[in-house]
Enzyme design. Sequence first.
Site, PDB file in Angstrom:
ATOM      1  N   ASN A 214       0.707  -1.208  -0.321  1.00  0.00           N
ATOM      2  CA  ASN A 214       0.059  -0.230   0.112  1.00  0.00           C
ATOM      3  C   ASN A 214       0.446   1.223  -0.370  1.00  0.00           C
ATOM      4  O   ASN A 214       1.962   1.342  -0.011  1.00  0.00           O
ATOM      5  CB  ASN A 214      -0.844  -0.022   1.098  1.00  0.00           C
ATOM      6  CG  ASN A 214      -0.431  -0.360   2.595  1.00  0.00           C
ATOM      7  OD1 ASN A 214       1.000   0.585   2.519  1.00  0.00           O
ATOM      8  ND2 ASN A 214      -0.417  -0.942   3.262  1.00  0.00           N
TER       9      ASN A 214
ATOM     10  N   ASP B 160      -3.816  -6.398   5.205  1.00  0.00           N
ATOM     11  CA  ASP B 160      -4.813  -7.346   5.452  1.00  0.00           C
ATOM     12  C   ASP B 160      -4.895  -8.612   5.245  1.00  0.00           C
ATOM     13  O   ASP B 160      -5.800  -9.571   5.870  1.00  0.00           O
ATOM     14  CB  ASP B 160      -6.364  -6.749   5.487  1.00  0.00           C
ATOM     15  CG  ASP B 160      -6.383  -4.763   5.784  1.00  0.00           C
ATOM     16  OD1 ASP B 160      -6.104  -5.022   7.056  1.00  0.00           O
ATOM     17  OD2 ASP B 160      -6.928  -4.239   5.721  1.00  0.00           O
TER      18      ASP B 160
ATOM     19  N   LYS C  76       8.454 -17.404 -10.508  1.00  0.00           N
ATOM     20  CA  LYS C  76       7.422 -16.117 -11.409  1.00  0.00           C
ATOM     21  C   LYS C  76       6.534 -16.938 -11.843  1.00  0.00           C
ATOM     22  O   LYS C  76       6.612 -17.093 -12.443  1.00  0.00           O
ATOM     23  CB  LYS C  76       7.988 -15.242 -12.280  1.00  0.00           C
ATOM     24  CG  LYS C  76       8.154 -14.153 -12.995  1.00  0.00           C
ATOM     25  CD  LYS C  76       8.922 -13.146 -13.837  1.00  0.00           C
ATOM     26  CE  LYS C  76       8.163 -12.272 -14.303  1.00  0.00           C
ATOM     27  NZ  LYS C  76       9.029 -11.654 -15.510  1.00  0.00           N
TER      28      LYS C  76
ATOM     29  N   PRO D  58      -2.660 -11.708  10.553  1.00  0.00           N
ATOM     30  CA  PRO D  58      -3.341 -11.176  11.647  1.00  0.00           C
ATOM     31  C   PRO D  58      -2.829 -10.376  11.760  1.00  0.00           C
ATOM     32  O   PRO D  58      -2.230  -9.228  10.927  1.00  0.00           O
ATOM     33  CB  PRO D  58      -1.190 -11.967  12.358  1.00  0.00           C
ATOM     34  CG  PRO D  58      -0.563 -11.896  11.624  1.00  0.00           C
ATOM     35  CD  PRO D  58      -1.051 -12.587  10.143  1.00  0.00           C
ATOM     36  N   ASP D  59      -4.086  -9.833  12.481  1.00  0.00           N
ATOM     37  CA  ASP D  59      -3.699  -8.694  13.887  1.00  0.00           C
ATOM     38  C   ASP D  59      -2.875  -8.366  14.344  1.00  0.00           C
ATOM     39  O   ASP D  59      -3.032  -8.712  15.579  1.00  0.00           O
ATOM     40  CB  ASP D  59      -5.099  -7.880  13.787  1.00  0.00           C
ATOM     41  CG  ASP D  59      -5.501  -6.439  14.114  1.00  0.00           C
ATOM     42  OD1 ASP D  59      -4.293  -5.784  15.114  1.00  0.00           O
ATOM     43  OD2 ASP D  59      -6.320  -5.734  13.970  1.00  0.00           O
TER      44      ASP D  59
ATOM     45  N   PHE E 141      -3.333   2.843  15.883  1.00  0.00           N
ATOM     46  CA  PHE E 141      -3.370   4.028  14.643  1.00  0.00           C
ATOM     47  C   PHE E 141      -4.626   3.908  13.515  1.00  0.00           C
ATOM     48  O   PHE E 141      -5.043   2.597  12.955  1.00  0.00           O
ATOM     49  CB  PHE E 141      -2.612   4.219  13.711  1.00  0.00           C
ATOM     50  CG  PHE E 141      -1.727   5.709  14.328  1.00  0.00           C
ATOM     51  CD1 PHE E 141      -1.166   5.522  15.369  1.00  0.00           C
ATOM     52  CD2 PHE E 141      -1.603   7.148  13.292  1.00  0.00           C
ATOM     53  CE1 PHE E 141      -0.092   6.060  15.637  1.00  0.00           C
ATOM     54  CE2 PHE E 141      -1.073   8.153  14.281  1.00  0.00           C
ATOM     55  CZ  PHE E 141      -0.021   7.693  15.226  1.00  0.00           C
TER      56      PHE E 141
ATOM     57  N   LYS F  91     -12.655  -0.025  16.589  1.00  0.00           N
ATOM     58  CA  LYS F  91     -11.451  -0.579  16.476  1.00  0.00           C
ATOM     59  C   LYS F  91     -10.611  -0.149  18.068  1.00  0.00           C
ATOM     60  O   LYS F  91      -9.921  -1.520  18.619  1.00  0.00           O
ATOM     61  CB  LYS F  91     -11.061   0.266  15.641  1.00  0.00           C
ATOM     62  CG  LYS F  91     -10.973  -0.083  14.342  1.00  0.00           C
ATOM     63  CD  LYS F  91      -9.964   0.511  12.719  1.00  0.00           C
ATOM     64  CE  LYS F  91     -10.264   0.361  12.227  1.00  0.00           C
ATOM     65  NZ  LYS F  91      -9.661   1.278  10.800  1.00  0.00           N
TER      66      LYS F  91
ATOM     67  N   LYS G  79      -9.973  -4.014  19.603  1.00  0.00           N
ATOM     68  CA  LYS G  79      -8.580  -4.032  19.382  1.00  0.00           C
ATOM     69  C   LYS G  79      -7.888  -4.077  20.881  1.00  0.00           C
ATOM     70  O   LYS G  79      -6.328  -4.670  20.714  1.00  0.00           O
ATOM     71  CB  LYS G  79      -7.612  -3.276  17.948  1.00  0.00           C
ATOM     72  CG  LYS G  79      -7.886  -3.205  16.764  1.00  0.00           C
ATOM     73  CD  LYS G  79      -7.858  -2.987  15.838  1.00  0.00           C
ATOM     74  CE  LYS G  79      -7.176  -2.864  14.598  1.00  0.00           C
ATOM     75  NZ  LYS G  79      -7.022  -3.186  13.482  1.00  0.00           N
TER      76      LYS G  79
HETATM   77  N1  CTP Z   1      -3.394  -3.526  12.398  1.00  0.00           N
HETATM   78  C1  CTP Z   1      -2.342  -4.709  12.664  1.00  0.00           C
HETATM   79  N2  CTP Z   1      -2.243  -5.534  11.872  1.00  0.00           N
HETATM   80  C2  CTP Z   1      -2.970  -5.585  11.141  1.00  0.00           C
HETATM   81  C3  CTP Z   1      -4.032  -4.826  10.834  1.00  0.00           C
HETATM   82  C4  CTP Z   1      -3.917  -3.706  11.521  1.00  0.00           C
HETATM   83  O1  CTP Z   1      -1.306  -4.123  13.831  1.00  0.00           O
HETATM   84  N3  CTP Z   1      -2.747  -6.933  10.515  1.00  0.00           N
HETATM   85  C5  CTP Z   1      -3.249  -2.615  13.300  1.00  0.00           C
HETATM   86  C6  CTP Z   1      -2.719  -1.112  12.213  1.00  0.00           C
HETATM   87  O2  CTP Z   1      -1.072  -0.584  12.319  1.00  0.00           O
HETATM   88  C7  CTP Z   1      -3.468   0.274  13.290  1.00  0.00           C
HETATM   89  C8  CTP Z   1      -5.019  -0.595  13.716  1.00  0.00           C
HETATM   90  O3  CTP Z   1      -3.956  -1.205  13.522  1.00  0.00           O
HETATM   91  O4  CTP Z   1      -3.064   0.351  14.255  1.00  0.00           O
HETATM   92  C9  CTP Z   1      -6.128  -0.178  12.816  1.00  0.00           C
HETATM   93  O5  CTP Z   1      -5.528  -0.527  11.297  1.00  0.00           O
HETATM   94  P1  CTP Z   1      -6.787   0.429  10.313  1.00  0.00           P
HETATM   95  O6  CTP Z   1      -5.976  -0.328   8.850  1.00  0.00           O
HETATM   96  O7  CTP Z   1      -7.486   1.396  10.656  1.00  0.00           O
HETATM   97  O8  CTP Z   1      -8.191  -1.254  10.360  1.00  0.00           O
HETATM   98  P2  CTP Z   1      -7.815  -2.337  10.219  1.00  0.00           P
HETATM   99  O9  CTP Z   1      -7.972  -3.678  11.369  1.00  0.00           O
HETATM  100  O10 CTP Z   1      -7.170  -2.944   9.217  1.00  0.00           O
HETATM  101  O11 CTP Z   1      -9.452  -2.256   9.906  1.00  0.00           O
HETATM  102  P3  CTP Z   1     -10.315  -1.641   8.553  1.00  0.00           P
HETATM  103  O12 CTP Z   1      -8.952  -1.920   7.549  1.00  0.00           O
HETATM  104  O13 CTP Z   1     -11.650  -2.506   8.278  1.00  0.00           O
HETATM  105  O14 CTP Z   1     -10.364  -0.368   8.812  1.00  0.00           O
END
Ligand code: CTP
Length: 407
Positions: free
Chosen positions: A212, A280, A290, A307-308, A326, A340, A344
């Site tokens: 991204n 994500d 390749k 993983p989150d 964030f 969130k 979280k």
């Molecule tokens: N984050 C993380 N690991 C992931 C996704 C997100 O640690 N796999 C953390 C980001 O670093 C940030 C927060 O979660 O601090 C929120 O990230 P964001 O992209 O806004 O949220 P998502 O959980 O991805 O939700 P969505 O894309 O549905 O808005």
Amino acid sequence: MTSLAGKSVLLIIGGGIAAYKTHELVRLLKTRGAAVRIILSKAAEQFVTPLSLASLSGEKVYTSLFSLTDEVEMGHIQLSRAADLLIVAPATADLMAKMANGLADDLASTALLATDKRVLIAPAMNVRMWQHPATQRNVEALRRDGVSLVGPDDGEMACGEFGPGRMAEPNEILAAIINLLKPRSQPLTGKKVVITAGPTREPIDPVRFISNHSSGKQGYAIAKAAVELGAETILISGPVSLPIPSGVQLMPVETAQEMLEICEGEMPADIAIFTAAVADWRVASEAPQKLKKTSGAAPSLTLTENPDILATISHGAKRPHVVVGFAAETGNVTEHAAQKLKKKGCDLIVANDVSAGSGVFGGERNTVHLVSAAGVEDWPQMSKDEVARKLMERLAQMLVPQNKAAE
Ligand code: CTP
């Protein structure tokens, strides 16, 4: 014996009989390993010689503001900024009056006016001169300007009078120097801060990836601010093209899974801040070779959820005392951030609007909203550096009650 290795001082010698004591001071500083550069005022040259001081310090001694070679080798501005501390010894009534009034008519007073470093003065003069209201006014003004004083001591003077005005002994001046050069305790001294930053890069095959637009700027600015507050700072960063802030320990990663692994390895920590734009999803199975174009058929990719990282650390056994997420949103910014925060399990979400036209991704400025259990706090638009500084100061305050409980 406290070492001063790696420290550099600029000693400015004023014109008084006590100037002879600076030989001993230079010797003591050199014994401790400090680099000593010296400026002699014109009057000081009547009491001590550049040659003797150059032999003791092992450096060239600077005497005149208008020496062309000095300006080429090291200008007076650089001379006063390269040092960690400026020392004026002996600080004569005349030199103190110049300092108090911002006069700059020779090399000594110009260096003192041009500096952005701490200044220590060791006054030395006749007792009546010291007690004169004009000198006392100057002492007050210098103290208000943040100048530190050592001495003067009471005793018999070269002029035969008795009272305050004798320059502090070299040992006393050295102790004051050591005290001023000691690293000062800052709000996050002894604390560990872990920060994730940048995008992650999820491979499709050996040459292609999903990623991204995250520039990593906000996370890097936060890492810099954490170091400035004295924290041991670990920056776990996806691929970005930013310089590593000085004092930061960088752990470069590519994928979300690597980021999580390193993050878990860095626990426990006092504060964790998750600024990374983690992808994500990743491709379920990375192609070992390749992918080749085969006529007419575009490959289809099967994605699997990453993983989150924030949620894993926040719900984990080694949860840091303060966890900050964030939220990059393109609409209903604070509502989504509040959801969130709960989901979280963090203490604070820094929410920002990254919709097209906001200029946040890759830009220098940011408008953020702090969302916590206590409610929403809207911050005005600021540079990413300012957001970082304010945020780190806030997080340091959030640690304070926890510090008190531990006492
Ligand atoms: N984050 C993380 N690991 C992931 C996704 C997100 O640690 N796999 C953390 C980001 O670093 C940030 C927060 O979660 O601090 C929120 O990230 P964001 O992209 O806004 O949220 P998502 O959980 O991805 O939700 P969505 O894309 O549905 O808005």
